[in-house]
Every structure is written in structure tokens, then in C-alpha cells.
Write a protein that holds these residues in place. Sequence first.
Motif, PDB file in Angstrom:
ATOM      1  N   LYS A 145     -10.416   3.207  -3.942  1.00  0.00           N
ATOM      2  CA  LYS A 145     -10.109   2.232  -3.827  1.00  0.00           C
ATOM      3  C   LYS A 145     -11.340   1.165  -4.009  1.00  0.00           C
ATOM      4  O   LYS A 145     -12.019   0.800  -3.269  1.00  0.00           O
ATOM      5  N   ILE A 146     -10.206   0.085  -4.853  1.00  0.00           N
ATOM      6  CA  ILE A 146     -12.103  -0.763  -4.853  1.00  0.00           C
ATOM      7  C   ILE A 146     -11.657  -2.436  -4.328  1.00  0.00           C
ATOM      8  O   ILE A 146     -10.606  -2.565  -3.741  1.00  0.00           O
ATOM      9  N   PHE A 147     -12.148  -3.051  -3.602  1.00  0.00           N
ATOM     10  CA  PHE A 147     -12.339  -4.333  -2.865  1.00  0.00           C
ATOM     11  C   PHE A 147     -12.228  -3.811  -1.795  1.00  0.00           C
ATOM     12  O   PHE A 147     -11.432  -4.518  -0.715  1.00  0.00           O
ATOM     13  N   SER A 148     -12.592  -2.795  -1.232  1.00  0.00           N
ATOM     14  CA  SER A 148     -12.497  -2.063  -0.115  1.00  0.00           C
ATOM     15  C   SER A 148     -13.784  -2.262   1.142  1.00  0.00           C
ATOM     16  O   SER A 148     -15.336  -1.954  -0.137  1.00  0.00           O
ATOM     17  N   TRP A 149     -14.184  -2.787   2.005  1.00  0.00           N
ATOM     18  CA  TRP A 149     -15.099  -2.773   2.933  1.00  0.00           C
ATOM     19  C   TRP A 149     -15.586  -0.872   2.704  1.00  0.00           C
ATOM     20  O   TRP A 149     -17.056  -0.876   3.172  1.00  0.00           O
ATOM     21  N   ARG A 150     -15.015   0.082   2.993  1.00  0.00           N
ATOM     22  CA  ARG A 150     -15.422   1.253   3.583  1.00  0.00           C
ATOM     23  C   ARG A 150     -15.088   1.990   2.361  1.00  0.00           C
ATOM     24  O   ARG A 150     -13.804   1.173   1.687  1.00  0.00           O
ATOM     25  N   ASP A 151     -15.564   3.064   1.494  1.00  0.00           N
ATOM     26  CA  ASP A 151     -15.083   3.871   0.353  1.00  0.00           C
ATOM     27  C   ASP A 151     -13.968   4.739   1.201  1.00  0.00           C
ATOM     28  O   ASP A 151     -13.940   5.082   2.652  1.00  0.00           O
ATOM     29  N   HIS A 152     -12.438   4.404   0.672  1.00  0.00           N
ATOM     30  CA  HIS A 152     -11.534   5.271   0.631  1.00  0.00           C
ATOM     31  C   HIS A 152     -11.476   5.637  -0.926  1.00  0.00           C
ATOM     32  O   HIS A 152     -11.074   4.683  -1.743  1.00  0.00           O
ATOM     33  N   ILE A 153     -11.216   6.747  -0.935  1.00  0.00           N
ATOM     34  CA  ILE A 153     -10.038   7.330  -1.919  1.00  0.00           C
ATOM     35  C   ILE A 153      -8.516   8.279  -1.786  1.00  0.00           C
ATOM     36  O   ILE A 153      -8.653   8.550  -0.611  1.00  0.00           O
ATOM     37  N   MET A 154      -7.943   7.748  -3.008  1.00  0.00           N
ATOM     38  CA  MET A 154      -7.162   8.521  -2.741  1.00  0.00           C
ATOM     39  C   MET A 154      -6.442   8.968  -3.258  1.00  0.00           C
ATOM     40  O   MET A 154      -6.622   9.597  -4.411  1.00  0.00           O
ATOM     41  N   VAL A 155      -5.715  10.910  -3.077  1.00  0.00           N
ATOM     42  CA  VAL A 155      -5.584  11.403  -3.858  1.00  0.00           C
ATOM     43  C   VAL A 155      -3.388  11.263  -4.059  1.00  0.00           C
ATOM     44  O   VAL A 155      -3.271  11.563  -2.972  1.00  0.00           O
ATOM     45  N   TYR A 156      -3.214  11.982  -5.300  1.00  0.00           N
ATOM     46  CA  TYR A 156      -1.608  11.295  -5.316  1.00  0.00           C
ATOM     47  C   TYR A 156      -0.994  12.246  -6.080  1.00  0.00           C
ATOM     48  O   TYR A 156      -2.059  13.158  -6.662  1.00  0.00           O
ATOM     49  N   ARG A 157       0.318  12.917  -6.173  1.00  0.00           N
ATOM     50  CA  ARG A 157       0.667  13.676  -6.881  1.00  0.00           C
ATOM     51  C   ARG A 157       0.424  13.744  -8.511  1.00  0.00           C
ATOM     52  O   ARG A 157       0.194  14.573  -8.797  1.00  0.00           O
ATOM     53  N   ASP A 158       0.675  12.083  -8.748  1.00  0.00           N
ATOM     54  CA  ASP A 158       0.518  12.335 -10.086  1.00  0.00           C
ATOM     55  C   ASP A 158       0.008  10.156 -10.894  1.00  0.00           C
ATOM     56  O   ASP A 158      -0.451   9.373  -8.965  1.00  0.00           O
ATOM     57  N   SER A 171       2.983   7.337  -6.739  1.00  0.00           N
ATOM     58  CA  SER A 171       4.616   7.122  -5.826  1.00  0.00           C
ATOM     59  C   SER A 171       4.036   7.729  -4.390  1.00  0.00           C
ATOM     60  O   SER A 171       5.152   7.926  -3.621  1.00  0.00           O
ATOM     61  N   GLU A 172       3.717   8.589  -5.368  1.00  0.00           N
ATOM     62  CA  GLU A 172       3.575   9.508  -3.773  1.00  0.00           C
ATOM     63  C   GLU A 172       1.817  10.192  -3.306  1.00  0.00           C
ATOM     64  O   GLU A 172       1.565  10.881  -4.016  1.00  0.00           O
ATOM     65  N   MET A 173       1.723   9.407  -2.357  1.00  0.00           N
ATOM     66  CA  MET A 173       0.368   9.367  -1.738  1.00  0.00           C
ATOM     67  C   MET A 173      -0.131  11.374  -0.993  1.00  0.00           C
ATOM     68  O   MET A 173       0.823  11.472  -0.083  1.00  0.00           O
ATOM     69  N   LEU A 174      -1.146  12.015  -0.907  1.00  0.00           N
ATOM     70  CA  LEU A 174      -0.984  13.383  -0.354  1.00  0.00           C
ATOM     71  C   LEU A 174      -2.200  13.377   0.360  1.00  0.00           C
ATOM     72  O   LEU A 174      -1.743  13.444   1.647  1.00  0.00           O
ATOM     73  N   TYR A 175      -3.339  12.554   0.321  1.00  0.00           N
ATOM     74  CA  TYR A 175      -4.321  12.992   1.053  1.00  0.00           C
ATOM     75  C   TYR A 175      -5.254  11.349   1.007  1.00  0.00           C
ATOM     76  O   TYR A 175      -5.070  10.593  -0.025  1.00  0.00           O
ATOM     77  N   GLU A 176      -5.853  11.198   2.178  1.00  0.00           N
ATOM     78  CA  GLU A 176      -6.474  10.168   2.151  1.00  0.00           C
ATOM     79  C   GLU A 176      -8.566  10.648   2.214  1.00  0.00           C
ATOM     80  O   GLU A 176      -8.318  11.787   3.362  1.00  0.00           O
ATOM     81  N   LEU A 177      -8.860   9.949   1.921  1.00  0.00           N
ATOM     82  CA  LEU A 177     -10.585  10.576   2.615  1.00  0.00           C
ATOM     83  C   LEU A 177     -11.472   8.995   2.521  1.00  0.00           C
ATOM     84  O   LEU A 177     -11.747   8.269   1.964  1.00  0.00           O
ATOM     85  N   ILE A 178     -11.734   8.831   4.220  1.00  0.00           N
ATOM     86  CA  ILE A 178     -11.424   7.059   4.322  1.00  0.00           C
ATOM     87  C   ILE A 178     -13.105   7.426   5.148  1.00  0.00           C
ATOM     88  O   ILE A 178     -13.747   8.125   6.317  1.00  0.00           O
ATOM     89  N   SER A 179     -14.367   6.655   3.927  1.00  0.00           N
ATOM     90  CA  SER A 179     -15.942   6.749   4.982  1.00  0.00           C
ATOM     91  C   SER A 179     -15.660   6.034   6.399  1.00  0.00           C
ATOM     92  O   SER A 179     -14.997   5.460   6.501  1.00  0.00           O
ATOM     93  N   ASN A 180     -16.906   6.431   7.232  1.00  0.00           N
ATOM     94  CA  ASN A 180     -16.959   5.941   8.269  1.00  0.00           C
ATOM     95  C   ASN A 180     -18.186   4.816   8.476  1.00  0.00           C
ATOM     96  O   ASN A 180     -18.146   4.009   9.681  1.00  0.00           O
ATOM     97  N   LYS A 181     -18.263   4.450   7.534  1.00  0.00           N
ATOM     98  CA  LYS A 181     -19.872   3.641   7.541  1.00  0.00           C
ATOM     99  C   LYS A 181     -19.536   2.661   6.021  1.00  0.00           C
ATOM    100  O   LYS A 181     -18.747   2.946   5.225  1.00  0.00           O
ATOM    101  N   LEU A 182     -20.365   1.186   6.332  1.00  0.00           N
ATOM    102  CA  LEU A 182     -20.212   0.591   5.480  1.00  0.00           C
ATOM    103  C   LEU A 182     -21.282   0.485   4.009  1.00  0.00           C
ATOM    104  O   LEU A 182     -20.590   0.130   2.906  1.00  0.00           O
ATOM    105  N   ILE A 183     -21.872   1.185   4.770  1.00  0.00           N
ATOM    106  CA  ILE A 183     -23.408   1.796   3.657  1.00  0.00           C
ATOM    107  C   ILE A 183     -23.413   3.290   3.599  1.00  0.00           C
ATOM    108  O   ILE A 183     -23.449   4.047   4.345  1.00  0.00           O
ATOM    109  N   ASP A 184     -24.090   3.405   2.126  1.00  0.00           N
ATOM    110  CA  ASP A 184     -24.120   4.837   1.940  1.00  0.00           C
ATOM    111  C   ASP A 184     -25.351   5.265   2.714  1.00  0.00           C
ATOM    112  O   ASP A 184     -26.453   5.509   1.759  1.00  0.00           O
TER     113      ASP A 184
END
Length: 197
Positions: free
Chosen positions: A37-50, A54-67
Motif C-alpha cells: 500500500k502506497i501513501f500509508s503511515w505504516r508498511d502495509h502489504i495486501m495479498v489478493y487472489r489476482d 476483488s478478493e483480499m486473502l492476507y494482510e501483512l502490517i508493520s508495527n512501526k512507522l520506521i524501518d
Amino acid sequence: MNDLKYPLHFQFRVTSFANDFVATDANGQSIYYVREKIFSWRDHIMVYRDSSKSEMLYELISNKLIDFQQTFTIKDSQGKVIGKARRKTIKSLWRSTFNLMDANDQHDHTIKEKNPWTKFWDGLFGELPIIGMLSGYVFNPSYILRNDLEEPMFEIRKEPSFFGRKFSVLKLTDKEVDDERFVLSLMLMVLMERSNG
């Protein structure tokens, strides 16, 4: 992620401003579309079927604003925690390392860069005028996912490429393993380490 046919292939899209890629199986069938996901405060990754998203299967969300010692929580579409992956930022100055935890926060697997010299030479070579653009063909890092007994479970390799970024995931064991959590963790690692090679 049942019955995945290995090796898997991750190919980044060069026509997109986003950090995203398509995952295909050994038969060339598209199995996932992964997008940061762009323009997000935290790193946020989405895994879709295609790629239709139209169908999100998983989310991976960072706990911090900085790396810095980031921990990503991996959840399925129902919000159930599958596991976590923690990036060891300080150590990654030499060798990229990700510690994997199960749903109960127990560290049980690790992803490490196979040869840290590859990153060093890639960075050096990439600074050279004109020919530095060819570093993606010359220096291709690979990473090994191991269990707590140091047994290799998976390997992910950067394939030689120019504009595109291509990675292959090989399963190195015949044991019953948590393919779902491990493949998602490798997807995360690829997004974070994409610039190497």
C-alpha cells in the motif's frame, strides 16, 4: 495455500508505481497478486487472489512507522493471526535476516541471505556509470529459510533480469511444513529486499 506447485515465481511489474508483483506456480498459473500500500503511515502489504484485487486473502502490517526492528503481523481475510516476521535491521547492514514467529509469538524459523558478499558487490557495481545498470544480471542474491534446527526448508533466488525483478521459490524439504506462513514471509522479504540485486 494448499497444494502449491513448486517452484513458485514472483515477477514485479515494471509498469506500476507501486511495489507489487504477481506470483505464479510451476505451471505458470497465477496464484496471487501482492501489493504494498502506497501513501500509508505504516508498511502495509495486501495479498489478493489476482490482479483484479476483488478478493483480499492476507494482510501483512508493520508495527512501526520506521524501518527499525520492524515486526509484520500476518493475518488472513478473517483477521486471524497466522504468524509474524521481524526484520533484524541492524544485522541487515551485513546480512539480511528475518526472524519468523508462529501465531503464538514463538520464534521458530529464520530467513537469512545466503551470501552477504553479493549485496556488497551489487551495491559497489551499481554505483558505476552506465554499466551499473547491468548489476541485476551479475549479482543475484538468494535467501534460505531454515527451521530452529538449522535445516533448510525453502530457498528464494533472484533471477537475472534487467527492468523486471524475478524471483524463484524452491521447496527444499519433503517434510510437512506451514507453506502458508512461509510463502507469505518470503513474499514480505522480497518486497523489503527488492533493491538488492
